[in-house]
Design an enzyme around this catalytic site. Sequence first.
Site, PDB file in Angstrom:
ATOM      1  N   LEU A   1      12.237  18.485  14.198  1.00 47.91           N
ATOM      2  CA  LEU A   1      12.391  19.632  13.306  1.00 47.91           C
ATOM      3  C   LEU A   1      11.251  19.710  12.293  1.00 47.91           C
ATOM      4  O   LEU A   1      10.809  20.796  11.917  1.00 47.91           O
ATOM      5  CB  LEU A   1      13.739  19.563  12.587  1.00 47.91           C
ATOM      6  CG  LEU A   1      14.965  19.822  13.477  1.00 47.91           C
ATOM      7  CD1 LEU A   1      16.243  19.436  12.753  1.00 47.91           C
ATOM      8  CD2 LEU A   1      15.019  21.286  13.914  1.00 47.91           C
TER       9      LEU A   1
ATOM     10  N   GLY B   1       9.965   5.684  10.817  1.00 46.85           N
ATOM     11  CA  GLY B   1      11.060   6.258  11.608  1.00 46.85           C
ATOM     12  C   GLY B   1      11.041   5.854  13.072  1.00 46.85           C
ATOM     13  O   GLY B   1      12.021   5.323  13.590  1.00 46.85           O
TER      14      GLY B   1
ATOM     15  N   HIS C   1       0.823  -1.192   0.000  1.00 49.08           N
ATOM     16  CA  HIS C   1       0.000   0.000   0.000  1.00 49.08           C
ATOM     17  C   HIS C   1       0.871   1.261   0.000  1.00 49.08           C
ATOM     18  O   HIS C   1       0.635   2.198  -0.755  1.00 49.08           O
ATOM     19  CB  HIS C   1      -0.899  -0.040   1.232  1.00 49.08           C
ATOM     20  CG  HIS C   1      -1.913   1.041   1.230  1.00 49.08           C
ATOM     21  ND1 HIS C   1      -3.110   0.916   0.564  1.00 49.08           N
ATOM     22  CD2 HIS C   1      -1.906   2.261   1.786  1.00 49.08           C
ATOM     23  CE1 HIS C   1      -3.787   2.018   0.730  1.00 49.08           C
ATOM     24  NE2 HIS C   1      -3.084   2.856   1.465  1.00 49.08           N
ATOM     25  N   GLU C   2       1.897   1.257   0.864  1.00 51.19           N
ATOM     26  CA  GLU C   2       2.759   2.434   0.993  1.00 51.19           C
ATOM     27  C   GLU C   2       3.590   2.672  -0.256  1.00 51.19           C
ATOM     28  O   GLU C   2       3.909   3.803  -0.593  1.00 51.19           O
ATOM     29  CB  GLU C   2       3.688   2.284   2.197  1.00 51.19           C
ATOM     30  CG  GLU C   2       2.992   2.298   3.529  1.00 51.19           C
ATOM     31  CD  GLU C   2       2.356   3.648   3.835  1.00 51.19           C
ATOM     32  OE1 GLU C   2       2.929   4.677   3.428  1.00 51.19           O
ATOM     33  OE2 GLU C   2       1.292   3.668   4.460  1.00 51.19           O
ATOM     34  N   LEU C   3       3.963   1.589  -0.929  1.00 55.31           N
ATOM     35  CA  LEU C   3       4.771   1.754  -2.137  1.00 55.31           C
ATOM     36  C   LEU C   3       3.919   2.271  -3.295  1.00 55.31           C
ATOM     37  O   LEU C   3       4.403   2.931  -4.200  1.00 55.31           O
ATOM     38  CB  LEU C   3       5.423   0.429  -2.538  1.00 55.31           C
ATOM     39  CG  LEU C   3       6.516  -0.084  -1.614  1.00 55.31           C
ATOM     40  CD1 LEU C   3       7.028  -1.437  -2.077  1.00 55.31           C
ATOM     41  CD2 LEU C   3       7.693   0.901  -1.559  1.00 55.31           C
TER      42      LEU C   3
ATOM     43  N   ASN D   1      12.250  14.281  13.208  1.00 57.40           N
ATOM     44  CA  ASN D   1      10.825  14.488  13.481  1.00 57.40           C
ATOM     45  C   ASN D   1      10.590  15.815  14.186  1.00 57.40           C
ATOM     46  O   ASN D   1       9.709  16.586  13.817  1.00 57.40           O
ATOM     47  CB  ASN D   1      10.287  13.378  14.398  1.00 57.40           C
ATOM     48  CG  ASN D   1       9.905  12.145  13.607  1.00 57.40           C
ATOM     49  OD1 ASN D   1       9.722  12.205  12.400  1.00 57.40           O
ATOM     50  ND2 ASN D   1       9.791  11.024  14.294  1.00 57.40           N
TER      51      ASN D   1
HETATM   52  P1  ADP Z   1       7.366   9.719   9.817  1.00 58.73           P
HETATM   53  O1  ADP Z   1       8.284   9.036   8.870  1.00 58.73           O
HETATM   54  O2  ADP Z   1       5.996   9.991   9.261  1.00 58.73           O
HETATM   55  O3  ADP Z   1       7.975  10.883  10.500  1.00 58.73           O
HETATM   56  P2  ADP Z   1       7.592   8.390  12.379  1.00 58.73           P
HETATM   57  O4  ADP Z   1       7.443   6.957  12.706  1.00 58.73           O
HETATM   58  O5  ADP Z   1       8.927   8.993  12.571  1.00 58.73           O
HETATM   59  O6  ADP Z   1       7.088   8.567  10.889  1.00 58.73           O
HETATM   60  O7  ADP Z   1       6.539   9.207  13.224  1.00 58.73           O
HETATM   61  C1  ADP Z   1       5.197   8.788  13.250  1.00 58.73           C
HETATM   62  C2  ADP Z   1       4.261   9.970  13.391  1.00 58.73           C
HETATM   63  O8  ADP Z   1       4.353  10.519  14.700  1.00 58.73           O
HETATM   64  C3  ADP Z   1       4.578  11.129  12.461  1.00 58.73           C
HETATM   65  O9  ADP Z   1       3.993  10.966  11.197  1.00 58.73           O
HETATM   66  C4  ADP Z   1       4.003  12.304  13.206  1.00 58.73           C
HETATM   67  O10 ADP Z   1       2.619  12.390  12.941  1.00 58.73           O
HETATM   68  C5  ADP Z   1       4.168  11.920  14.663  1.00 58.73           C
HETATM   69  N1  ADP Z   1       5.362  12.575  15.282  1.00 58.73           N
HETATM   70  C6  ADP Z   1       6.553  12.000  15.537  1.00 58.73           C
HETATM   71  N2  ADP Z   1       7.398  12.858  16.147  1.00 58.73           N
HETATM   72  C7  ADP Z   1       6.720  14.019  16.282  1.00 58.73           C
HETATM   73  C8  ADP Z   1       7.051  15.306  16.851  1.00 58.73           C
HETATM   74  N3  ADP Z   1       8.242  15.573  17.411  1.00 58.73           N
HETATM   75  N4  ADP Z   1       6.066  16.258  16.837  1.00 58.73           N
HETATM   76  C9  ADP Z   1       4.846  16.008  16.299  1.00 58.73           C
HETATM   77  N5  ADP Z   1       4.492  14.826  15.741  1.00 58.73           N
HETATM   78  C10 ADP Z   1       5.408  13.836  15.736  1.00 58.73           C
END
Ligand code: ADP
Length: 275
Positions: free
Chosen positions: A163, A227, A44-46, A161
């Site tokens: 940032l 992430g 789905h993501e790809l 994240n």
């Molecule tokens: P992404 O690759 O979308 O950043 P992550 O697994 O790193 O995926 O993070 C999952 C979700 O958590 C992000 O899409 C975001 O909605 C939320 N998120 C993560 N870190 C933060 C942060 N510092 N401030 C606000 N939302 C965050």
Amino acid sequence: LSMRIEPPPTDDEIGRLAHSFNRMVARLEEAFQRQKRFVSDVSHELRTPLTALSGSLEMLLLGADRGDLEAARRLARGMYTEVQRLQRMVEDLLVLTRLDAGRLEMRRELIRADDILATVCEQAEHLAHGQTLRWSVAPGTPALLGDKDRLRQALLNIVDNALKYTPAEGTVELQASPASGGLVMLSVRDTGEGIPPEALPHVFERFFRADPARSRLGRRPGGSGLGLAITRELVEAQGGKIRLDSRLGEGTTVTILFPAAVDGRAAARGEETVR
Ligand code: ADP
């Protein structure tokens, strides 16, 4: 995969064997379901970036840019962004698969807190777009024991994240301090938009994004949603723990409790590998 032994109503050895067999089957079923969900999530993501790519290519081929070089460039730039997204996702998936299979080797080396925080900030500098990025180490913070590269990667994901979801006038702050039980506390605090309470329990799940539209409004393309899942696995594989606290509109703090190196003298010597 739906084999169960109807347990005989007895509590003898056969009955116990039947029970443990059933438990094993249930666990296998669960793993199988997880795997199936993962494959379907990945496909789905790809599909999203691939659809965008083929749409742009089609427009180029149909000559929708009408010989307009600037329009063609715009399309190409968009396509490049999607390709980068795909690349990142595939890299992330490879790391996750290796972690799952226990095939990601973890070194055990001494890591100085100031060293790792400074390196992460330096590498994150180009991701910042106006925010203040700073780090500090509380006095008496011991060195850490783990895989420097993997810890750096984990922290970089968190700072990335922070940032991404913090406005230009905001602050992202990294701190290290001693914690009880032979641990060091590493935290990344941001003054960004925060995460809605209903999304909080899911942020470490694979492919979860609190608001997929949101991250794409920014300067960089949206992440893969992998992430934090990777970050948690990287930290836990080294004996650490991670948690995330957030308040909508106020900011987010990610805290890692990481094993400290016991020998302070060795810690002062820096990066040497502990045997
Ligand atoms: P992404 O690759 O979308 O950043 P992550 O697994 O790193 O995926 O993070 C999952 C979700 O958590 C992000 O899409 C975001 O909605 C939320 N998120 C993560 N870190 C933060 C942060 N510092 N401030 C606000 N939302 C965050």
